[in-house]
Scaffold this motif. Sequence first.
Motif, short mmCIF file in Angstrom:
data_model
loop_
_atom_site.label_atom_id
_atom_site.label_comp_id
_atom_site.label_asym_id
_atom_site.label_seq_id
_atom_site.Cartn_x
_atom_site.Cartn_y
_atom_site.Cartn_z
N ASN A 45 0.86 -1.18 0.00
CA ASN A 45 0.00 0.00 0.00
C ASN A 45 0.90 1.24 0.00
O ASN A 45 1.26 1.76 1.04
CB ASN A 45 -0.91 0.00 1.23
CG ASN A 45 -1.89 1.14 1.16
OD1 ASN A 45 -2.49 1.37 0.10
ND2 ASN A 45 -2.01 1.88 2.22
N PHE A 59 -15.43 3.57 -8.66
CA PHE A 59 -14.49 2.83 -7.83
C PHE A 59 -15.02 2.61 -6.41
O PHE A 59 -14.25 2.33 -5.49
CB PHE A 59 -13.13 3.56 -7.82
CG PHE A 59 -12.58 3.73 -9.21
CD1 PHE A 59 -11.95 2.68 -9.85
CD2 PHE A 59 -12.75 4.92 -9.90
CE1 PHE A 59 -11.50 2.81 -11.16
CE2 PHE A 59 -12.29 5.07 -11.20
CZ PHE A 59 -11.66 4.01 -11.83
N ASP A 61 -16.48 0.23 -5.06
CA ASP A 61 -16.21 -1.11 -4.47
C ASP A 61 -14.97 -1.11 -3.61
O ASP A 61 -14.83 -1.97 -2.73
CB ASP A 61 -16.01 -2.15 -5.60
CG ASP A 61 -17.31 -2.54 -6.23
OD1 ASP A 61 -18.36 -2.07 -5.74
OD2 ASP A 61 -17.29 -3.31 -7.21
N VAL A 62 -14.02 -0.21 -3.90
CA VAL A 62 -12.77 -0.22 -3.12
C VAL A 62 -12.61 1.02 -2.23
O VAL A 62 -11.54 1.24 -1.67
CB VAL A 62 -11.52 -0.38 -4.02
CG1 VAL A 62 -11.27 -1.83 -4.35
CG2 VAL A 62 -11.59 0.47 -5.27
N GLU A 64 -12.57 3.10 0.92
CA GLU A 64 -12.37 2.74 2.33
C GLU A 64 -13.31 3.53 3.23
O GLU A 64 -13.85 3.01 4.19
CB GLU A 64 -10.90 3.06 2.66
CG GLU A 64 -10.51 3.02 4.11
CD GLU A 64 -9.97 1.67 4.51
OE1 GLU A 64 -9.96 0.76 3.65
OE2 GLU A 64 -9.57 1.53 5.66
N ILE A 91 -9.40 5.86 -1.07
CA ILE A 91 -9.11 4.49 -1.52
C ILE A 91 -7.67 4.16 -1.15
O ILE A 91 -6.76 4.96 -1.43
CB ILE A 91 -9.27 4.39 -3.07
CG1 ILE A 91 -10.73 4.57 -3.46
CG2 ILE A 91 -8.72 3.06 -3.59
CD1 ILE A 91 -11.00 4.54 -4.96
N ARG A 92 -7.47 3.00 -0.53
CA ARG A 92 -6.09 2.55 -0.28
C ARG A 92 -5.56 1.98 -1.59
O ARG A 92 -6.23 1.15 -2.23
CB ARG A 92 -6.09 1.48 0.81
CG ARG A 92 -6.22 2.04 2.22
CD ARG A 92 -6.63 0.96 3.20
NE ARG A 92 -5.68 -0.14 3.29
CZ ARG A 92 -4.55 -0.12 3.99
NH1 ARG A 92 -4.24 0.95 4.68
NH2 ARG A 92 -3.74 -1.16 4.01
N ASP A 95 -5.77 -1.76 -2.33
CA ASP A 95 -7.10 -2.31 -2.66
C ASP A 95 -7.41 -2.06 -4.13
O ASP A 95 -7.98 -2.91 -4.81
CB ASP A 95 -8.18 -1.66 -1.77
CG ASP A 95 -7.96 -2.01 -0.30
OD1 ASP A 95 -7.37 -3.07 -0.02
OD2 ASP A 95 -8.36 -1.21 0.56
N PHE A 96 -7.01 -0.88 -4.60
CA PHE A 96 -7.24 -0.53 -6.02
C PHE A 96 -6.41 -1.46 -6.92
O PHE A 96 -6.90 -1.99 -7.92
CB PHE A 96 -6.87 0.94 -6.24
CG PHE A 96 -6.92 1.36 -7.67
CD1 PHE A 96 -8.12 1.70 -8.28
CD2 PHE A 96 -5.75 1.42 -8.43
CE1 PHE A 96 -8.16 2.09 -9.61
CE2 PHE A 96 -5.79 1.81 -9.76
CZ PHE A 96 -6.99 2.14 -10.35
N ASN A 98 -5.22 -4.50 -6.30
CA ASN A 98 -5.71 -5.89 -6.28
C ASN A 98 -7.03 -6.02 -7.03
O ASN A 98 -7.22 -6.96 -7.81
CB ASN A 98 -5.90 -6.37 -4.82
CG ASN A 98 -4.55 -6.56 -4.15
OD1 ASN A 98 -3.54 -6.75 -4.83
ND2 ASN A 98 -4.52 -6.49 -2.84
N TRP A 99 -7.93 -5.09 -6.80
CA TRP A 99 -9.26 -5.12 -7.42
C TRP A 99 -9.14 -5.03 -8.95
O TRP A 99 -9.76 -5.77 -9.69
CB TRP A 99 -10.04 -3.94 -6.84
CG TRP A 99 -11.43 -3.72 -7.31
CD1 TRP A 99 -12.54 -4.43 -6.95
CD2 TRP A 99 -11.88 -2.69 -8.19
NE1 TRP A 99 -13.65 -3.90 -7.54
CE2 TRP A 99 -13.28 -2.83 -8.31
CE3 TRP A 99 -11.27 -1.65 -8.89
CZ2 TRP A 99 -14.06 -1.98 -9.10
CZ3 TRP A 99 -12.04 -0.81 -9.67
CH2 TRP A 99 -13.40 -0.96 -9.77
N THR A 100 -8.28 -4.11 -9.40
CA THR A 100 -8.11 -3.92 -10.85
C THR A 100 -7.43 -5.14 -11.47
O THR A 100 -7.86 -5.65 -12.51
CB THR A 100 -7.25 -2.67 -11.14
OG1 THR A 100 -7.56 -1.68 -10.20
CG2 THR A 100 -7.46 -2.13 -12.52
#
Length: 382
Positions: A45, A59, A61-62, A64, A91-92, A95-96, A98-100
């Motif tokens: 991170n 965005f 979904d991610v 925080e 947004i951390r 997380d962005f 990993n999600w992407t």
Amino acid sequence: MQDTFDYLIIGNGLAGLQLALKLSKDPFFESYKIGLIDPSDKTENDKTWSFWEKGEGKFDDVVEKVWHTAKFESPTISLRLPLKEYSYKTIRAIDFYNWTKNQLSIKDNFSFISDSVQTIEENAISKVIGLKNNYSANHVFDSRIPKEFRLHLSKHTLIHQHFKGWLIETDTPSFQPDAFTMMDYRFQYRDSTSFIYVLPFSETKALIEYTFFTPFTVEIQVYEEAIKEYLNQALNIEAYKILETEVGNIPMTDFPFWDYHTKNVTKIGTGGGWIKGSTGYSFKHTEKNVARLIANIKSGKPPSKNMFKKKFKFYDKIFLKVLHDENEKGVWIFERFYSKNSIRTMFRFLDEETRFSEDLAIMKSLFSIAFIKAFFKVLFRF
Ligand SMILES: Cc1cc2nc3c(=O)[nH]c(=O)nc-3n(C[C@H](O)[C@H](O)[C@H](O)COP(=O)(O)OP(=O)(O)OC[C@H]3O[C@@H](n4cnc5c(N)ncnc54)[C@H](O)[C@@H]3O)c2cc1C
């Protein structure tokens, strides 16, 4: 051995991943072979991105944490600003990433390459030379900062947005998570534009950063002393645990990054000038620029066509000039900006969406000798 792509994206950062994600969701690009190349596997991170937006976002979904109220403090004023139809989201980065990456990894036409690009030999089919391998692509999207940025700095204005932050945890409730602090100027470093920024995630957890908008940088202990002073004097916190640290130096500049696009290579992200010169924010600008870039490709135009509005570049230039030449005026400028304008006008202005009548309202609130001088300096380039 050469790997061949329709598009090669250099850099799996904010710009590269937002671009890849949007391309992956558009059926127009289904048959395109797209590579993303980066030496980093992005497993840490390394940043926290925050931005304002209206209503739901792409965005969410991610996200925080979301705030609906901002605070501004200075030695003379204290403001609580309801954000109305806007909200401020964080947004951390991890997380962005990993999600992407999860969404891209299930697409057969996308591949991730772990390599560091050294140079590009541009041609109708460009050759991208990495440390480990060479690649070819019809078009390259490049998030590296052009080397000319450092070489030609003396010709442009550069303000460093530099900061250090601690994500801290306390045993007892210490924060009010309903509002975040955009700027707190009560802990200024000498006569500079320097302030505390606070993102309270809960009553016991917050990210506290000491931030400068200055032509100079400072030693690491300057940030740490200010954060300690803030914790102690503004919040009465003595015991806390540091969970993570964040450091950064974002270029706030009028350097013309857009001059470095070529027929086959489009600069993106920081390297494409997607960070707004006067704020250092880029998350939402990246979303807009990616959308414009893809619309351009689909309508047969050069990807970078009409990416920027000239009048906002001009405003940014003047603001940067004031901060550069009269850095001590920062606190006055932001006091006026936040106290004399509506949230809607401020955010629309910073999002580069305002009409000239709204621009005039902002200008009126900042009208001063400092801005008049900067206006003429920018106009006559001295
Ligand atoms: C600590 C920090 C906090 C920030 N917070 C905010 C914020 O709250 N809100 C906001 O709007 N903006 C913020 N910004 C500004 C901006 O959003 C970020 O800098 C953003 O990451 C810029 O996106 P980018 O894709 O250009 O760069 P990056 O996200 O840095 O990505 C660039 C990528 O290129 C890769 N790369 C570099 N060289 C090569 C090479 N030779 N070959 C291949 N790959 C290479 C790097 O490894 C990296 O992954 C912040 C910046 C920092 C540094």
